[in-house]
Design an enzyme around this catalytic site. Structure first.
Site, PDB file in Angstrom:
ATOM      1  N   ASP A 139      13.828  -3.302  -4.500  1.00  0.00           N
ATOM      2  CA  ASP A 139      13.310  -4.739  -4.422  1.00  0.00           C
ATOM      3  C   ASP A 139      14.351  -5.136  -6.144  1.00  0.00           C
ATOM      4  O   ASP A 139      14.876  -4.750  -6.685  1.00  0.00           O
ATOM      5  CB  ASP A 139      11.995  -4.534  -5.569  1.00  0.00           C
ATOM      6  N   ASP A 176       0.247  -4.351   2.533  1.00  0.00           N
ATOM      7  CA  ASP A 176       0.596  -4.154   1.013  1.00  0.00           C
ATOM      8  C   ASP A 176      -0.646  -3.614   0.748  1.00  0.00           C
ATOM      9  O   ASP A 176      -1.717  -4.736   0.853  1.00  0.00           O
ATOM     10  CB  ASP A 176       1.307  -5.023   0.042  1.00  0.00           C
TER      11      ASP A 176
END
Length: 252
Positions: free
Chosen positions: A130, A11
């Protein structure tokens, strides 16, 4: 049975690898190129690179960082964040990506999934989902780095992205993310039962046993982790040796 893949996730925010808990409390943990090189040497099956603020801040993925990362790793690289067009996909693939991951724009412009699959092949298109539990016990899809609840049912969306042409789903449990309490088995089972394309389980892994559990209790094709690898608690090689000893096929 195909070998199960172990995938470190990078990330990235402002050119640095970062990690948080439940999508907040973000901390810098290293340089993306250096991390990718280390994971490549450890035997990672793939590496996922996500610009976590690209969609929120309205900017594209950092092509230069992608290019430098791709030049230094020799396993498939999935890249996502801020992809708004087929041209963006083309630029990333030219920079060295093997697959393109979409989340927010897949929701906003689902036709982009089909356009990408038509031009580059379904194998290049990953849709990141998500998901977080709602008050009714179901799972809602969130976008923009977990900031916006779309109200869309995650199980329905998993089937829809397959219909639209996606070749893979990156499924992250927002409830489990960063907690190290284990993958969300219930969510993973439900999505793998609905989707006919490979599913990567993500969010919550905290130990070797969690990797084995998600493969033993669901039909996940791959497991993705970040914190464990970033902080040196485990190596990819250790994970593969462990799951292999549990009878789970892995590329050692």
């Amino acid at each position: 049975m195909l070998a199960k893949r172990i995938i470190p996730c990078l990330d990235v925010r402002d050119g640095k690898v970062v990690k948080g808990i439940n999508f907040v409390g973000i901390k810098e943990v290293g340089d993306p190129v250096e991390c990718a090189i280390a994971y490549d040497k450890q035997g990672a099956d793939e590496i996922t690179f996500l610009d976590i603020t690209a969609s929120h801040e309205g900017r594209g993925t950092m092509i230069d960082v992608v290019r430098r990362t791709a030049k230094n790793v020799f396993v498939p690289l999935t890249v996502g964040g801020g992809i708004r067009s087929v041209e963006d996909m083309h630029d990333l693939l030219r920079a060295g990506a093997d697959k393109i991951s979409m989340n927010s724009m897949a929701i906003k412009q689902p036709e982009l999934i089909t356009a990408g699959a038509d031009r580059f092949g379904s194998q290049c298109i990953v849709v990141a989902i998500d998901a977080r539990r709602n008050e009714n016990g179901g799972f809602n899809v969130f976008i923009h780095g977990g900031r916006i609840d779309t109200g869309i049912d995650a199980l329905w969306w998993a089937q829809e992205v397959e219909r639209l042409g996606a070749g893979e789903i990156l499924l992250t449990s927002m409830d489990a993310d960063g907690t190290k309490n284990g993958f969300d088995i219930e969510l993973t089972v439900k999505v793998t039962e609905k989707a006919g394309i490979p599913v990567i389980a993500s969010g919550g892994c905290g130990c070797l046993e969690h990797f084995a559990e998600v493969f033993q209790k669901s039909n996940a094709d791959a497991a993705l982790a970040a914190s464990l690898f970033h902080y040196g608690e485990l190596t990819v090689g250790q994970v593969k040796e462990y799951i292999s000893a549990q009878g789970i096929p892995a590329r050692i």
